[in-house]
Scaffold this motif. Structure first.
Motif, PDB file in Angstrom:
ATOM      1  N   UNK A 215     -12.429 -61.261  54.657  1.00  0.00           N
ATOM      2  CA  UNK A 215     -12.991 -59.964  54.271  1.00  0.00           C
ATOM      3  C   UNK A 215     -11.949 -58.854  54.354  1.00  0.00           C
ATOM      4  N   UNK A 216     -11.116 -58.922  55.376  1.00  0.00           N
ATOM      5  CA  UNK A 216     -10.084 -57.904  55.551  1.00  0.00           C
ATOM      6  C   UNK A 216      -9.052 -57.953  54.430  1.00  0.00           C
ATOM      7  N   UNK A 217      -8.688 -59.164  54.024  1.00  0.00           N
ATOM      8  CA  UNK A 217      -7.641 -59.309  53.016  1.00  0.00           C
ATOM      9  C   UNK A 217      -8.141 -59.030  51.592  1.00  0.00           C
ATOM     10  N   UNK A 218      -9.429 -59.116  51.376  1.00  0.00           N
ATOM     11  CA  UNK A 218      -9.988 -58.987  50.033  1.00  0.00           C
ATOM     12  C   UNK A 218      -9.558 -57.703  49.335  1.00  0.00           C
ATOM     13  N   UNK A 219      -9.739 -56.583  50.021  1.00  0.00           N
ATOM     14  CA  UNK A 219      -9.478 -55.292  49.392  1.00  0.00           C
ATOM     15  C   UNK A 219      -8.026 -55.067  49.033  1.00  0.00           C
ATOM     16  N   UNK A 220      -7.112 -55.778  49.693  1.00  0.00           N
ATOM     17  CA  UNK A 220      -5.695 -55.641  49.363  1.00  0.00           C
ATOM     18  C   UNK A 220      -5.359 -56.232  48.003  1.00  0.00           C
ATOM     19  N   UNK A 221      -6.218 -57.096  47.512  1.00  0.00           N
ATOM     20  CA  UNK A 221      -5.985 -57.740  46.227  1.00  0.00           C
ATOM     21  C   UNK A 221      -6.966 -57.259  45.167  1.00  0.00           C
ATOM     22  N   UNK A 222      -8.244 -57.308  45.509  1.00  0.00           N
ATOM     23  CA  UNK A 222      -9.280 -57.047  44.521  1.00  0.00           C
ATOM     24  C   UNK A 222      -9.831 -55.619  44.566  1.00  0.00           C
ATOM     25  N   UNK A 223      -9.360 -54.817  45.510  1.00  0.00           N
ATOM     26  CA  UNK A 223      -9.763 -53.414  45.548  1.00  0.00           C
ATOM     27  C   UNK A 223     -11.146 -53.218  46.136  1.00  0.00           C
TER      28      UNK A 223
END
Length: 223
Positions: A215-223
């Protein structure tokens, strides 16, 4: 995953974690329903985190001879790729996005870029455990190299399907599965390399730890 609002929703992303261990067939059915609802504009995009009962799943390129053991159910998944294993101790992330839109750094209507985004998501997830996940040309998935021994093993798998520009299926991350279960197939058609897990690499993460990292890493890629 089986009920949907009857009015259009604004663009959003719904995260859910399935309790317990889910057989594979109900997951396929739930994904199909959700993808249809996203396409109709009656449900939000979704990421669904699941732990499955032991299952061998066949992609559209799977060869019958690569199923070496029939001790677990074998299911035609409808996704791209070849054979893979799902089971306890492995986190599967089903990603259902409207690919007619951009998502962070992932371009609209570009399946190859979407797959690269899934790879990057796993790489950044592993980075949170100080594990260097790597891509390999011609070999789908995420790999961990032991350069001292000159070997490398697969820690994350990727398999996607896109229906009228809505994605389904997604990724799997080996947290602490029974690695001997992978011996029942030729994983993704690649016999010369093994598989590994966070625990095998000495990272004793829980499934909850893996979920938090995903969940933490998601926004770094998919916004």
């Amino acid at each position: 995953m089986t009920s949907h609002p009857t009015t259009p929703l604004p663009a959003s992303l719904e995260w859910s974690i399935a309790p317990g261990r889910l057989p594979y067939a109900p997951a396929l059915e739930a994904m199909a329903e959700r993808v249809a609802a996203i396409r109709a504009g009656t449900a939000a995009e979704a990421v669904w985190l699941v732990e499955h009962e032991p299952t061998y799943t066949a992609g559209t390129s799977a060869r019958p001879e690569d199923l070496l053991d029939h001790r677990f159910p074998a299911v035609a998944a409808g996704r791209g790729g070849q054979w893979t294993y799902h089971g306890p101790g492995q986190r599967t992330g089903y990603v259902m996005l409207d690919l007619t839109r951009e998502h962070g750094s992932v371009r609209a209507r570009d399946v190859r870029d979407y797959v690269r985004g899934l790879e990057e998501w796993l790489i950044r997830t592993l980075d949170r455990f100080n594990i260097k996940g790597e891509r390999r040309n011609g070999r789908i998935g995420i790999w961990v190299a032991d350069r001292a021994r000159g070997t490398e093993e697969k820690i994350g798998a990727i398999g996607v399907r896109v229906t009228r520009w809505v994605s389904w299926h997604g990724v799997s991350l080996n947290v602490d599965p029974e690695l001997s279960h992978f011996a029942g197939i030729v994983p993704c058609g690649i016999a010369e390399h093994g598989v590994t897990s966070l625990h095998r690499l000495g990272v004793l993460a829980t499934m909850e730890d893996a979920d938090a990292a995903l969940m933490s890493a998601w926004g770094e890629v998919f916004g």
